[in-house]
Write an enzyme that holds these catalytic residues in place. Structure first.
Site, mmCIF file in Angstrom:
data_model
loop_
_atom_site.group_PDB
_atom_site.id
_atom_site.type_symbol
_atom_site.label_atom_id
_atom_site.label_comp_id
_atom_site.label_asym_id
_atom_site.label_seq_id
_atom_site.Cartn_x
_atom_site.Cartn_y
_atom_site.Cartn_z
ATOM 1 N N ARG A 99 14.976 -10.261 -1.175
ATOM 2 C CA ARG A 99 13.773 -10.167 -0.359
ATOM 3 C C ARG A 99 14.165 -10.117 1.130
ATOM 4 N NH1 ARG A 99 8.393 -8.873 -0.467
ATOM 5 N NH2 ARG A 99 7.002 -10.526 0.206
ATOM 6 N N THR A 151 4.922 -0.214 -3.315
ATOM 7 C CA THR A 151 6.051 -0.975 -3.876
ATOM 8 C C THR A 151 6.506 -0.099 -5.025
ATOM 9 O OG1 THR A 151 5.239 -3.168 -3.222
ATOM 10 C CG2 THR A 151 6.598 -3.114 -5.199
ATOM 11 N N ASN A 177 6.637 -2.903 1.405
ATOM 12 C CA ASN A 177 5.303 -3.476 1.512
ATOM 13 C C ASN A 177 4.280 -2.357 1.413
ATOM 14 O OD1 ASN A 177 3.359 -5.359 1.519
ATOM 15 N ND2 ASN A 177 3.410 -5.796 3.696
ATOM 16 N N ASP A 185 3.500 -10.199 4.759
ATOM 17 C CA ASP A 185 3.352 -11.034 3.565
ATOM 18 C C ASP A 185 3.429 -12.530 3.890
ATOM 19 O OD1 ASP A 185 2.719 -9.252 1.603
ATOM 20 O OD2 ASP A 185 4.751 -8.990 0.862
ATOM 21 N N GLY A 235 1.760 -2.772 -6.657
ATOM 22 C CA GLY A 235 0.320 -3.079 -6.689
ATOM 23 C C GLY A 235 -0.107 -4.265 -5.857
ATOM 24 N N GLY A 236 0.756 -4.762 -4.955
ATOM 25 C CA GLY A 236 0.342 -5.894 -4.120
ATOM 26 C C GLY A 236 -0.060 -7.075 -4.983
HETATM 27 N N1 GLY Z 1 4.876 -6.654 -0.282
HETATM 28 C C1 GLY Z 1 4.254 -6.889 -1.514
HETATM 29 C C2 GLY Z 1 4.776 -8.081 -2.199
HETATM 30 O O1 GLY Z 1 5.930 -8.424 -2.023
HETATM 31 O O2 GLY Z 1 4.048 -8.699 -2.908
#
Ligand code: GLY
Length: 577
Positions: free
Chosen positions: A107, A384, A404, A426, A476-477
């Site tokens: 990440r 994503t 993102n 986020d 899909g967030g």
């Molecule tokens: N940027 C979307 C996620 O990591 O949930």
């Protein structure tokens, strides 16, 4: 052992498909797209046919699932620039064929100069857009470090460079873009112009069309530096200098030291069970695994399988489980290396039974914002990307990676040819202030230097009776988590074929805003009316998530499924004999 990558095959890309598609759909792209495939010796499902083909070629060359995953991810960085990336980050969940499991966190992290109130004005209000677009919205990218970690620990190829070579070739020689990519590039052109001071190949063209050739010479050179120097070819030297120079063209704060110090982290996956299935998913800094296991735990208590698929009461139960899991997400979840996330308590069955015990079928609950304010239904983007792979040996890899939103910060690093993420959004810029996905957070997800922002990405692997059963994930967030939930429920409780389970209409609730999102044209109008009558506010969305899944069928055959919601999702298998 030295493996030979069939470059001729990669150049032709689609000429060596090893099996006929089980089904295919008509799409206005230059490619043949298979939404489903079945094969005995390997399966790749990714967001683009060229990337899937690269993964298949690596498997055909004797590479394992990890080699194929690395090559597919680098290829996605070229052919799927809206989300495939080297300027972003992500997560791997894997199950080796001996049953051992691992998770890798690559990440993005906040730059060293980041601080809690960096997106607030002098009155303490969030400055609109500052965490979402432009140079200040980028976290320190983790993808290249992540790919190298996977190679170093799990790969079987002699060199990392060989796994990047296919992506390098495609970037250098160009490829024909699909209709979906042309549409996206045209849609975001105004943003590219706004957030870039230098021109680039994405802006130069007046209008993109399906079949146009996209050549990315600067990106090819960036990939070449990684091929030559490994991660140092990205985190140090010319590419790092180009990133920092780009930061200097606006308000960016990422430094050479930030890049040099970036490290991917191996983690223990978060695990739970549902009706005899073992769920293996991503721990902190993702909320995905915890929220998924919470929802499944609450629904097991409610005995969903006594209801039919898309029964209003089944939907009612799912919505309430989603509401609770997302409330816990907002209140307790963040980067566990910086905040004491109470994982054991949140996954405790007695806790979950207690949380859902006040639910009664037919009643709509209510979200109590408790200080969270200004919530609006704003889900700007669902981008994503996810890749699912199983190899001949039975190693399974589930990898979700992101910039993102579409094309991340919209900032293309001049001279390096890749987009930087806008992952800083986020974080919770301020308790109660919603991010791009309309989600709120608390202290647990407040900004701190070098902390990782909370994610919803949910790369997941499922075991049935102790054996590998399913590999899945999706973009899909916030809807990532609830979409994975619904695919699991569809196959488990409603006995659906995997393709039906993926293509079936979905809903999403995330505590705040207190509304149920549903997919246009995919749910029965009577069902929608029933949910409204229960008291739910129903909000229409074009689509929720794009799942890429592989199921191991009882006879051992791998069944790959891509999502019709992304025209470019492509499943392809390999039979060695
Ligand atoms: N940027 C979307 C996620 O990591 O949930």
């Amino acid at each position: 052992m030295k493996y030979y990558i069939p470059l001729a095959c990669i150049a032709l890309l689609l000429s060596c498909a090893p099996e006929k598609p089980v089904t295919s759909i008509e799409t206005p792209t230059p490619y043949t797209i298979n939404k489903t495939a079945k094969a005995s010796d390997g399966m790749v499902v990714s967001a683009h046919p060229l990337a899937t083909q690269v993964g298949i070629d690596i498997l055909a060359s004797g590479g394992n699932a990890y080699d194929a995953m690395i090559a597919t991810q680098f290829a996605l960085a070229v052919v799927y620039p809206r989300a495939g990336n080297i300027g972003g980050g992500g997560f791997l969940v894997t199950r080796l064929n001996d049953g051992s499991t691992m998770a890798l966190d690559f990440r993005e992290k906040a730059p060293k100069l980041a601080y809690r109130d960096m997106y607030l004005d002098s009155l303490g209000e969030v400055i609109p857009g500052l965490s979402r677009n432009g140079h200040l919205s980028s976290g320190v990218p983790g993808t290249v470090a992540g790919m190298y970690e996977i190679y170093d620990r799990l790969g079987s190829f002699d060199s990392f460079a060989e796994l990047i070579e296919p992506a390098y070739q495609i970037a250098q020689n160009g490829f024909q873009i699909s209709q979906a990519e042309a549409d996206r590039l045209n849609t975001y052109k105004a943003d590219f112009l706004t957030y870039n001071t230098r021109s680039n190949q994405f802006i130069e063209k007046e209008q993109w069309h399906a079949g146009d050739t996209l050549i990315q010479e600067d990106l090819a050179e960036s990939l070449k530096r990684i091929m030559d120097q490994g991660p140092a070819g990205f985190y140090e030297g010319k590419t790092a200098e180009l990133i920092v120079a780009e930061m200097g063209r606006s308000n960016g704060i990422m430094s050479l030291e930030d890049l040099k110090d970036y490290q991917a982290k191996w983690k223990i996956p978060v695990k739970g069970s549902y009706k005899g299935l073992n769920i293996i998913s991503m721990p902190s800094p993702s909320s995905g695994g915890i929220a998924l296991i919470q929802m499944l735990g609450m629904l097991e208590y409610l005995k969903l399988d006594e209801l039919e698929h898309h029964d209003p009461l089944a939907m009612n139960a799912m919505i309430e489980a989603m509401r609770i899991a997302f409330e816990d997400r907002a209140n307790y979840l963040g980067d566990a290396d910086f905040y004491p996330v109470p994982v054991d308590r949140l996954l405790n069955r007695a806790y979950l039974d207690n949380r859902i015990s006040s639910f009664s079928f037919g009643d709509a609950g209510q979200s109590d914002p408790k200080g969270h304010s200004g919530i609006r239904i704003e889900m700007e983007s669902f981008e994503t990307t996810h890749t699912s792979i199983i190899d001949q040996e039975g190693h399974a890899a589930s990898l979700t990676t992101t910039l993102n939103s579409n094309y991340g910060s919209k900032v293309l690093v001049d001279g390096a040819g890749f987009f930087l993420n806008n992952e800083m959004d986020d974080f919770s810029a301020k308790p109660g202030a919603p991010n791009i996905y309309g989600m709120v957070g608390s202290e647990a997800n407040a900004i701190e230097a070098e902390k990782r922002m909370l994610s919803s990405m949910t790369p997941t692997i499922i075991e049935k009776e102790g054996e590998l059963y399913m590999v899945l994930g999706t973009p899909g967030g916030s809807a990532i988590i609830t979409s994975i939930l619904q695919v699991i429920l569809n196959t488990t409780d409603f006995n659906m074929d995997l393709n039906d389970a993926v293509q079936s209409g979905r809903i999403h609730h995330q505590w705040l805003p207190d509304a149920v999102m549903y997919e246009t044209g995919k749910l029965d109008t009577t069902l929608l009316k029933n949910l409204e009558e229960m008291g739910y506010e129903m909000v229409e969305k074009t689509s929720l998530a794009k799942v890429k899944a592989i199921q191991v069928l009882p006879d051992g055959v791998y069944y790959g499924v891509g999502d019709e919601r992304n025209p470019d999702d492509h499943a392809q298998g390999i039979n060695m004999n």
